[in-house]
Design an enzyme around this catalytic site. Structure first.
Site, PDB file in Angstrom:
ATOM      1  N   TRP A 142       0.818  -1.218   0.000  1.00  0.00           N
ATOM      2  CA  TRP A 142       0.000   0.000   0.000  1.00  0.00           C
ATOM      3  C   TRP A 142       0.842   1.255   0.000  1.00  0.00           C
ATOM      4  O   TRP A 142       0.531   2.234  -0.690  1.00  0.00           O
ATOM      5  CB  TRP A 142      -1.000  -0.036   1.163  1.00  0.00           C
ATOM      6  CG  TRP A 142      -1.958  -1.158   0.937  1.00  0.00           C
ATOM      7  CD1 TRP A 142      -2.011  -2.356   1.579  1.00  0.00           C
ATOM      8  CD2 TRP A 142      -2.955  -1.228  -0.100  1.00  0.00           C
ATOM      9  NE1 TRP A 142      -2.978  -3.154   1.027  1.00  0.00           N
ATOM     10  CE2 TRP A 142      -3.574  -2.489  -0.002  1.00  0.00           C
ATOM     11  CE3 TRP A 142      -3.389  -0.335  -1.096  1.00  0.00           C
ATOM     12  CZ2 TRP A 142      -4.599  -2.887  -0.865  1.00  0.00           C
ATOM     13  CZ3 TRP A 142      -4.402  -0.723  -1.949  1.00  0.00           C
ATOM     14  CH2 TRP A 142      -5.001  -1.994  -1.830  1.00  0.00           C
ATOM     15  N   ASP A 161      -2.035   6.456   6.538  1.00  0.00           N
ATOM     16  CA  ASP A 161      -3.044   5.582   5.947  1.00  0.00           C
ATOM     17  C   ASP A 161      -3.384   4.551   7.019  1.00  0.00           C
ATOM     18  O   ASP A 161      -2.597   3.651   7.293  1.00  0.00           O
ATOM     19  CB  ASP A 161      -2.462   4.904   4.702  1.00  0.00           C
ATOM     20  CG  ASP A 161      -3.398   3.845   4.135  1.00  0.00           C
ATOM     21  OD1 ASP A 161      -4.536   3.703   4.632  1.00  0.00           O
ATOM     22  OD2 ASP A 161      -2.978   3.161   3.181  1.00  0.00           O
ATOM     23  N   LYS A 210     -13.138  -1.791   6.614  1.00  0.00           N
ATOM     24  CA  LYS A 210     -12.465  -2.787   7.454  1.00  0.00           C
ATOM     25  C   LYS A 210     -13.100  -2.735   8.844  1.00  0.00           C
ATOM     26  O   LYS A 210     -13.800  -3.636   9.240  1.00  0.00           O
ATOM     27  CB  LYS A 210     -10.972  -2.502   7.565  1.00  0.00           C
ATOM     28  CG  LYS A 210     -10.301  -2.047   6.278  1.00  0.00           C
ATOM     29  CD  LYS A 210      -9.913  -3.203   5.388  1.00  0.00           C
ATOM     30  CE  LYS A 210      -9.079  -2.678   4.212  1.00  0.00           C
ATOM     31  NZ  LYS A 210      -8.775  -3.723   3.244  1.00  0.00           N
TER      32      LYS A 210
END
Lengths: 359, 359
Positions: A102, A171, A195
């Site tokens: 990511w 993030d 999530k």
């Protein structure tokens, strides 16, 4: 209903009571005679939802007046582009840390726009790990330090945020609101909701207002954080249903002891699986002890054949989504906030049984 | 349940049978043991939903292989910025037509990035209207002509798309899939789903692949249409629930005669209200006859006081959302695809009664 144990990395398990409440009022929202998905985003019914979502997030994150909450879209992937677009002027720079898949994407998007620096790269280390405090050597001219708190694919998690001289932009897609944090360390936090906080379709952004104000007038209005902050995320029609579920989930988090309560539950859940891995010579964690994620627990079996068999047999026992990410293979148990302890126990029991038969 | 007649401009009324189906399978989606909002966007259950949504949209729009469908986010407002960002190189230009509030925003976002031209402006005319065919004088060097097919605030609608020598890029946010159209006239079509096609949270984009391919490699990857087209809108986690409702609504459109069947229903619904306006000297349409929207019917009463009274009394009779947009005032009845004929009859009856009492 036979509810499965859903180990998916996201979208992921949500609290059953939240789903049931949303179902009960889905066609007729609180006696309004319409579904919430039909309601105007500027009407009373939705307004109460929106305001409670903002209030819950502000409370959980401990926000002071110098921070703002914005509901945005396009997931973390869009933030990878939007953060440098807004916070970095033409001659500005920022520091990035590369910890895996990511952060790599975040770095690529930032580099397309500005000259940023990668100050630490642990993405190819073995065992997998997060950087140590002394590896965060930020440059004086960096506007911010960008990092990812939890790498969903690798299964690594930064246990302590570094003390650095620039604001951190994090993030937190896969571990936001899974544990307490000190907002004062951060210039911005962002996370796709899918999530720990809700369904796909909304990205929660928390940003220090003075950083948002750095944006150039050349940036399209829709891409400016200031636009969304000034309009309380109602500049354009927001994803109302996703925000509604986020409101219900944040309400559920507060009912379960807030971030401290949730962290305790998450630590207990993760410990059971890591203990099972460590007690066995059949299962193996690719992650260094101090970097093990409480959210995404990755582990390997002696062979890829056994891993495939493990996933298939677990599925028959109503344990879904255990296959590791296609880029790395192996097993991945994603156990976000709402994942129930019974599912952990079922997995640990299955791991024991499977090892006995195949070990 | 006492369902209200919801005249909101969007989010808006959806088919009751769609809401009921979504409610029934909300907690346990088709026996998967989880809600669709908990399901992986790369799993089988969601995949079937996604593929049917793409297939239904492609069929309704009559797409050939040179076009692609993409599910994006950020509404039409984000497209205002993304279209020039992708389709126009540094020295390219495009033509815009200004018909009201939405095209004005599109023009402003485009101008921040490129040198575009406004070739017609009817935004300040009275009565309100759309441009005539002969007013679309496109420039030879324009990459595309941008227009809005239906101005939600003004209540104007372009009844026939002009024959021009460049591809049309159309903001169809408030009338996409409300009537047939010839896709070959268009380089791109985009629409937030929250009027005729579903909930807020997803933007449907149809684009000619050769236009998408014009994008520069300097554009952030997440903002390129090519990224989403090449990855079948799964580059990042898409707004799965919004797409699911779009799938159910497009299925409902097909069951109701497709776009031709829907247009017939929409024309009949709109005619009843316009007839009531024209038969009265109490109500007045601010829109020229040939530009009257079938989606958003705007009208005025003799005074603002009577307008406020009209809205308040209608609300008591379960007719919600009739207040005109805050920028223009008056009354607005938004009657998208799923708005039922009984609601039209109720409004027309109320208009008659109200005029008798107050006329």
């Amino acid at each position: 209903m036979a509810r499965v144990y859903n180990f998916s990395a996201g979208p992921a398990t949500l609290p059953l009571e939240v789903l049931q409440e949303a179902q009960a009022e889905f066609v007729d929202f609180k006696g309004t005679g319409m579904s919430l998905i039909e309601a105007s985003h500027r009407g009373k019914a939705y307004d109460a939802v929106h305001e409670e979502a903002v209030a819950n997030i502000s409370k959980l994150a401990g926000l002071t007046d110098d921070y703002a909450v914005a509901f945005m879209t396009g997931g973390a992937s869009q933030q990878f582009a939007q953060i440098p677009m807004n916070l970095l002027g033409e001659n500005d720079t920022a520091d990035h840390v590369n910890t895996g898949a990511w952060t790599k994407k975040a770095i690529a998007e930032a580099k397309l726009q500005r000259s940023i620096k990668v100050i630490a790269d642990v993405s190819k280390e073995s065992p997998l790990r997060m950087p140590r405090e002394d590896e965060f050597k930020v440059n004086k001219d960096a506007v911010y330090l960008h990092l990812c708190s939890n790498e969903t694919i690798a299964g690594t998690q930064l246990k302590k945020f570094p003390k650095v001289d620039v604001p951190i932009v994090a993030d937190m897609s896969s571990d936001m609101f899974s544990r307490p944090f000190d907002i004062r360390q951060f210039g911005a936090i962002y996370a796709g909701a899918q999530k720990n906080m809700g369904p796909a379709g909304v990205t929660i952004v928390i940003m220090r207002k003075d950083l948002a104000a750095r944006v150039s007038e050349k940036v399209p209005k829709i891409f400016r954080y200031t636009t969304h902050i000034e309009n309380n995320s109602l500049y354009n029609t927001p994803p109302t249903f996703s925000i509604y579920i986020v409101m219900l989930v944040t309400r559920w988090i507060m009912k379960n002891g807030g971030l401290a309560g949730i962290e305790k539950m998450n630590a207990a859940k993760a410990a059971k699986i890591y203990d099972a891995i460590d007690a066995s010579s059949f299962y193996r964690s690719p992650v260094a002890n101090d970097s093990r994620s409480f959210m995404n627990i990755t582990f390997r079996l002696p062979s890829e054949e056994l891993e495939a068999q493990f996933v298939a047999e677990a599925k028959k026992l109503k344990m879904d989504g255990l296959k590791g990410h296609r880029d790395v293979g192996g097993i991945r148990a994603s156990i976000y906030n709402a994942f129930p302890m019974e599912g952990i126990d079922a997995l640990v029991q299955f791991m024991t049984d499977f090892e006995k038969k195949n070990g």
